[in-house]
Design an enzyme around this catalytic site. Structure first.
Site, PDB file in Angstrom:
ATOM      1  N   GLU A 150      48.519  25.343  36.646  1.00 39.01           N
ATOM      2  CA  GLU A 150      49.950  25.344  36.354  1.00 39.01           C
ATOM      3  C   GLU A 150      50.245  24.117  35.498  1.00 39.01           C
ATOM      4  O   GLU A 150      49.956  22.989  35.899  1.00 39.01           O
ATOM      5  CB  GLU A 150      50.771  25.178  37.634  1.00 39.01           C
ATOM      6  CG  GLU A 150      50.733  26.312  38.605  1.00 39.01           C
ATOM      7  CD  GLU A 150      51.539  25.966  39.866  1.00 39.01           C
ATOM      8  OE1 GLU A 150      51.340  26.635  40.867  1.00 39.01           O
ATOM      9  OE2 GLU A 150      52.347  25.003  39.835  1.00 39.01           O
ATOM     10  N   GLU A 192      61.498  18.659  42.506  1.00 36.18           N
ATOM     11  CA  GLU A 192      60.350  17.759  42.587  1.00 36.18           C
ATOM     12  C   GLU A 192      60.655  16.486  43.374  1.00 36.18           C
ATOM     13  O   GLU A 192      61.750  15.945  43.300  1.00 36.18           O
ATOM     14  CB  GLU A 192      59.887  17.333  41.187  1.00 36.18           C
ATOM     15  CG  GLU A 192      59.725  18.448  40.184  1.00 36.18           C
ATOM     16  CD  GLU A 192      58.628  19.460  40.527  1.00 36.18           C
ATOM     17  OE1 GLU A 192      57.856  19.216  41.475  1.00 36.18           O
ATOM     18  OE2 GLU A 192      58.577  20.493  39.842  1.00 36.18           O
TER      19      GLU A 192
END
Lengths: 262, 394
Positions: free
Chosen positions: A49, A60
């Protein structure tokens, strides 16, 4: 419906438990990202990824937030990323997926973005801020350029699990824990029950991510899932060793891959 | 098209982890907005606790001095906690209580929304955590202490540009960490559906009152309603009940910072483009790759790179106009209103005052402007002194 035998992403889960590696493109530079991706593959990663850096990555934790900031400060752009992916495609057949937020895709132009994905050899996208209800924003166009839009399922998905899983292609990204990305010492979610729920309606491979960093965790999770996703632990190594991270990444991913159940 | 659309804008662009919480909120709100008991309880809180209805004050001296339209000030600055933010917060806190939540989290820019949330949490017995960018905790230190005094925990956000946008990011992250017992009290008409609708409904009390008040005082509707716009909660509150009145101009004042032709601006409609961020499709200050721009305004409350989706649609359909107002113009208006009417407005609200000062002289004496004074300026006094080169302690 997902064809597990012909789908480029699904195929990598067929014969072995897959190791999915994540890194942020352009951290510390595009050339280094290219080198690191190839090192990850040599070490046994089955799928990578590639994070397209975004100014405001709300899913995140601090480790990947900082990687995004470093990449953007170093001048990473979506165009430079496509150029790098084209180069990498000359050297590897491994499936590659982008992880990014909806705004960089939308503003680039959805058609232009997915056309470039196909031309450069990207097989899928993961968009954390594009839930099922909004995936119509990109799904038709992505599919027409043979790019899978990866489905995320969370510990809070509950009664939504089967609705989400039914339409999943490529692989299912099962979020192991509440909160944002980042290394965790313990994963408390009852993954077995969620996976059983998914399996009632879908054969699409399931990879578990968020919080996984040690071979022990990877081993345990790959006992029930088809693969594990490791991001923050990899990005941490890049943060610490910068341009010289290649060898350490190789050793780390090799040990993680070896720990997976067979 | 998904739920919560205003033309092409709005929607629900959030992580899957939050979807069930958003659906639960939507269902609870659909139920309680039509529940008489809930509405009565909220009205009592607004009246007895927050001090509503707020006054519609005829600014006679200012009107005379500017020599044009009659100017009325909607005095949201007189609400408990000093701004319009309390209207929305009391509504959301009451809703959270009904939903069985025990913890409130919120972002804040200038600190007005954080103070209001901490206040409601104290009143109704919630645990409370506020996220505020480091830039803002520095320039609004008094509000930080005020929140602590009210029993809230204040998290200083050091990621990104360390302002309101980053405080929203951090609050969203916190919500995904602990969603079961926690309600996110979003402070503006932004974010994923149903927030833009919930916040607008709770703020629309401003125009509901103002419309009745002006009809009572003047026997006619105003010619223009002016409000400042960051995310746009006080503006949508001031506009909402006038939207069907086609003869009423609706004017939102964006923070132009050092000017719309500089990088130091937060004027989204003037300088932004269509994007999808913070849960909504709308206009954002951003670059060609969709990276959100670092924005700037002297006003921490307007220092936001986006605008609520309903405003974006009011702009598209030309029902409302959005004009940029610079730091300089806002500071002048801040001083002007203080001197002329003895009312110190929040530096956010001063952006609306500034445009009224431009518009009023161009209008006839029998025409009427309503300016929403969204908050009071006590919090800004030290910063304005610094802007004028006087270094005083807060």
């Amino acid at each position: 419906m997902n064809n597990l035998l012909t789908n480029k992403i699904s195929k990598v889960f067929k014969d072995n438990k897959a190791f999915v590696a994540f890194l942020t493109a352009g951290d510390p530079s595009m050339d280094k990202t290219e080198e690191f991706i190839l090192a990850l593959e040599r070490a046994g990663a089955d799928l990578v990824e590639i994070g397209i850096p975004f100014s405001d990555p709300i899913a995140e934790g601090p480790v990947i937030q900082e990687a995004n900031e470093r990449a953007l400060s170093a001048g990473a752009t979506t165009d430079k990323l496509f150029t790098m992916v084209k180069r990498i495609r000359q050297k590897t057949e491994m499936p590659l997926v982008f992880l990014t937020y909806i705004n960089p895709i939308f503003v680039y132009g959805i058609e232009r973005f997915f056309k470039a994905c196909q031309e450069s050899g990207i097989n899928g996208v993961i968009v954390p801020d594009l839930p099922y209800e909004e995936k119509g924003e990109i799904l038709g166009i992505a599919t027409s350029y043979e790019v899978d839009v990866i489905t995320l399922i969370a510990p809070t998905s509950k009664d939504r699990i089967q609705m989400l899983a039914k339409e999943a292609t490529g692989f299912i990204y099962l979020v192991s824990s509440l909160g944002v990305t980042g290394v965790r010492s313990e994963i408390k979610t009852d993954l077995k029950t969620i996976i059983a729920d998914i399996r009632q309606v879908s054969e699409t491979p399931i990879a578990v991510g968020f919080g996984i960093s040690t071979p022990e965790q990877a081993k345990a999770i790959s006992g029930t899932a088809d693969g594990v996703i490791v991001g923050s632990a990899i990005v941490k190594i890049i943060a610490e060793y910068g341009e010289n991270a290649g060898e350490i990444l190789f050793d780390y991913v090799k040990s993680m891959k070896q720990s997976l159940s067979v | 098209m998904s739920k919560g659309r205003y033309g092409i804008h709005g929607g629900q662009y959030i992580p899957e982890t939050l979807m069930n919480a958003i659906i639960e909120l939507e269902q609870a709100y659909e139920h309680y907005k039509n529940d008489q008991g809930f509405q009565e309880e909220l009205t009592e809180l607004l009246n007895e606790y927050a001090g509503r209805p707020s006054r519609l004050y005829y600014a006679k001296k200012m009107s005379k001095d500017l020599g044009g339209a009659k100017i009325y000030l909607k005095r949201e600055d007189l609400n408990h906690t000093g701004s319009h933010k309390i209207n929305n917060v009391l509504g959301q806190a009451l809703l959270a209580k009904k939903m069985g939540k025990t913890r409130l989290i919120a972002e804040t820019g200038a600190g007005q929304h954080g103070v209001a949330t901490a206040t409601a949490a104290a009143l109704m017995g919630f645990e409370c955590e506020i996220f505020m960018g480091k830039e803002d905790t520095d320039r609004q230190a008094l509000n930080v202490f005020r929140m602590k005094l009210l029993g809230a925990r204040v998290h200083v956000v050091t990621s990104g540009t360390m302002t309101l946008k980053d405080a929203v990011n951090e609050t969203m992250r916190e919500w995904t960490k602990r969603v079961e017992d926690t309600h996110y009290v979003l402070g503006s008409v932004m974010g994923p559906h149903p927030f833009p609708e919930i916040v607008r409904d709770f703020q629309s009390v401003i125009s509901k009152e103002a419309r009745e008040q002006i009809l009572e005082k003047e026997g006619k509707l105003p010619d223009a309603v002016i409000a400042c716009v960051g995310g746009g909660s006080n503006a949508i509150g001031a506009f909402f009940n006038f939207i069907p009145d086609k003869g009423v101009r609706l004017i939102g004042c964006e923070a132009a910072g050092k000017g719309v032709d500089t990088a130091l601006t937060a004027a989204t409609v003037a300088t932004g483009s269509l994007g999808i961020f913070h849960g909504m499709k709308s206009y954002f200050c951003q670059d060609e790759y969709g990276q959100i721009a670092p924005v700037y305004s002297i006003s921490a409350g307007l220092d936001y790179p986006g605008i609520g989706p309903e405003h974006a649609n009011l702009h598209d359909t030309k029902r409302a106009e959005y004009v940029p107002v610079t730091d300089d113009e806002a500071v002048n208006a801040f001083e002007y209103l203080s001197r002329t009417e003895g009312i110190i407005p929040a530096i956010e609200s001063a952006h609306a005052i500034a445009y009224a000062m431009v518009l009023a002289p161009q209008m006839k004496k029998d025409e009427i402007i309503i300016v929403n004074v969204s908050g009071r300026g006590d919090k800004d006094v030290a910063a304005i002194a610094r802007y004028r080169g006087e270094n005083i302690d807060e």
